[in-house]
Design an enzyme around this catalytic site. Structure first.
Site, PDB file in Angstrom:
ATOM      1  N   GLU A   1    -154.576  49.776  71.027  1.00 58.19           N
ATOM      2  CA  GLU A   1    -155.493  50.519  70.159  1.00 58.19           C
ATOM      3  C   GLU A   1    -156.928  50.462  70.682  1.00 58.19           C
ATOM      4  OE1 GLU A   1    -152.724  49.903  66.182  1.00 58.19           O
ATOM      5  OE2 GLU A   1    -154.590  48.779  66.325  1.00 58.19           O
TER       6      GLU A   1
ATOM      7  N   ASN B   1    -156.043  52.962  51.551  1.00 60.85           N
ATOM      8  CA  ASN B   1    -156.294  51.511  51.597  1.00 60.85           C
ATOM      9  C   ASN B   1    -157.459  51.125  52.512  1.00 60.85           C
ATOM     10  OD1 ASN B   1    -155.025  51.902  54.015  1.00 60.85           O
ATOM     11  ND2 ASN B   1    -153.294  50.547  53.624  1.00 60.85           N
TER      12      ASN B   1
HETATM   13  P1  GTP Z   1    -152.811  49.812  59.093  1.00 61.03           P
HETATM   14  O1  GTP Z   1    -153.746  48.651  59.316  1.00 61.03           O
HETATM   15  O2  GTP Z   1    -153.509  51.044  58.593  1.00 61.03           O
HETATM   16  O3  GTP Z   1    -151.934  50.058  60.292  1.00 61.03           O
HETATM   17  O4  GTP Z   1    -151.901  49.352  57.864  1.00 61.03           O
HETATM   18  P2  GTP Z   1    -150.743  48.285  57.895  1.00 61.03           P
HETATM   19  O5  GTP Z   1    -150.545  47.737  59.278  1.00 61.03           O
HETATM   20  O6  GTP Z   1    -151.049  47.315  56.806  1.00 61.03           O
HETATM   21  O7  GTP Z   1    -149.500  49.166  57.465  1.00 61.03           O
HETATM   22  P3  GTP Z   1    -148.576  50.105  58.406  1.00 61.03           P
HETATM   23  O8  GTP Z   1    -149.017  50.039  59.812  1.00 61.03           O
HETATM   24  O9  GTP Z   1    -147.174  49.802  58.063  1.00 61.03           O
HETATM   25  O10 GTP Z   1    -148.905  51.537  57.806  1.00 61.03           O
HETATM   26  C1  GTP Z   1    -150.032  52.258  58.273  1.00 61.03           C
HETATM   27  C2  GTP Z   1    -150.674  52.967  57.111  1.00 61.03           C
HETATM   28  O11 GTP Z   1    -149.755  53.908  56.564  1.00 61.03           O
HETATM   29  C3  GTP Z   1    -151.005  52.066  55.923  1.00 61.03           C
HETATM   30  O12 GTP Z   1    -152.270  51.451  56.058  1.00 61.03           O
HETATM   31  C4  GTP Z   1    -150.993  53.032  54.763  1.00 61.03           C
HETATM   32  O13 GTP Z   1    -152.244  53.707  54.642  1.00 61.03           O
HETATM   33  C5  GTP Z   1    -149.942  54.031  55.175  1.00 61.03           C
HETATM   34  N1  GTP Z   1    -148.684  53.700  54.514  1.00 61.03           N
HETATM   35  C6  GTP Z   1    -147.857  52.671  54.761  1.00 61.03           C
HETATM   36  N2  GTP Z   1    -146.799  52.677  53.942  1.00 61.03           N
HETATM   37  C7  GTP Z   1    -146.981  53.763  53.135  1.00 61.03           C
HETATM   38  C8  GTP Z   1    -146.233  54.333  52.060  1.00 61.03           C
HETATM   39  O14 GTP Z   1    -145.188  53.840  51.670  1.00 61.03           O
HETATM   40  N3  GTP Z   1    -146.754  55.476  51.496  1.00 61.03           N
HETATM   41  C9  GTP Z   1    -147.912  56.029  51.914  1.00 61.03           C
HETATM   42  N4  GTP Z   1    -148.361  57.132  51.314  1.00 61.03           N
HETATM   43  N5  GTP Z   1    -148.641  55.524  52.908  1.00 61.03           N
HETATM   44  C10 GTP Z   1    -148.187  54.408  53.501  1.00 61.03           C
END
Ligand code: GTP
Ligand code: MG
Length: 151
Positions: free
Chosen positions: A126, A112
């Site tokens: 961070e 993403n």
């Molecule tokens: P970040 O800005 O990258 O921290 O993303 P976020 O805050 O929108 O989401 P979160 O912190 O919950 O998760 C961190 C990262 O883990 C996400 O950006 C995704 O790339 C990955 N991630 C989260 N959920 C999933 C999942 O269900 N499957 C997989 N493969 N990756 C996930």
């Protein structure tokens, strides 16, 4: 003003999306106060994502973040932590709205393209994990009085 940590992940860098992503923050009116290109170690990626260590995708996520260059940045502006997340869009690009960075430029959750701090505490944590204090640049920009209307 508050500051947030934003990183373009290896997929965003490899896909040539650096300028596109930076321009969205820049055009909005936020100020860039730190920037560097780094290849994080796996250990460092684990530190960055320590909140997610119980999740099944944790090791794959850390392998991915450490797989190539990451563009680490700090952006400053009123409300930048929360609104920056809005510019980025929902975690899963299948659910992010068109017009957001992930909505426009990514397809799957594991690729993403961008990270943004999710609150004031994580932003501080961070920023200090990725940057030393002397890498954060304080300067005034002429545009500020047009962006904020201050005199
Ligand atoms: P970040 O800005 O990258 O921290 O993303 P976020 O805050 O929108 O989401 P979160 O912190 O919950 O998760 C961190 C990262 O883990 C996400 O950006 C995704 O790339 C990955 N991630 C989260 N959920 C999933 C999942 O269900 N499957 C997989 N493969 N990756 C996930
Ligand atoms: Mg997160």
């Amino acid at each position: 003003f508050e500051r947030t940590f934003i990183a373009i992940k290896p997929d965003g860098v490899q896909r040539g999306l650096i300028a596109e992503i930076i321009s969205r923050f820049e055009r909005k009116g936020y100020k860039l106060v730190a920037i560097k290109l780094v290849i994080p170690t796996n250990d460092f990626a684990q530190k960055h994502y320590h909140d997610l260590k119980e999740r099944p995708f944790f090791s794959g996520l850390c392998d991915f973040l450490s797989s190539g260059p990451v563009l680490a940045m700090v952006w400053e502006g009123e409300g930048v932590i929360k609104y920056g997340r809005k510019l980025i869009g929902a975690t899963d690009p299948q659910k992010s709205e068109p017009g957001t960075i992930r909505g426009d430029l990514a397809v799957v959750v594991g690729r993403n393209i961008i990270h943004g701090s999710d609150g004031p505490e994580t932003a501080e944590e961070e920023i200090s994990l990725w940057f030393s204090p002397n890498e954060l640049i304080s300067y005034s920009s002429n545009a500020e009085k047009w962006i904020y209307g201050v005199n």
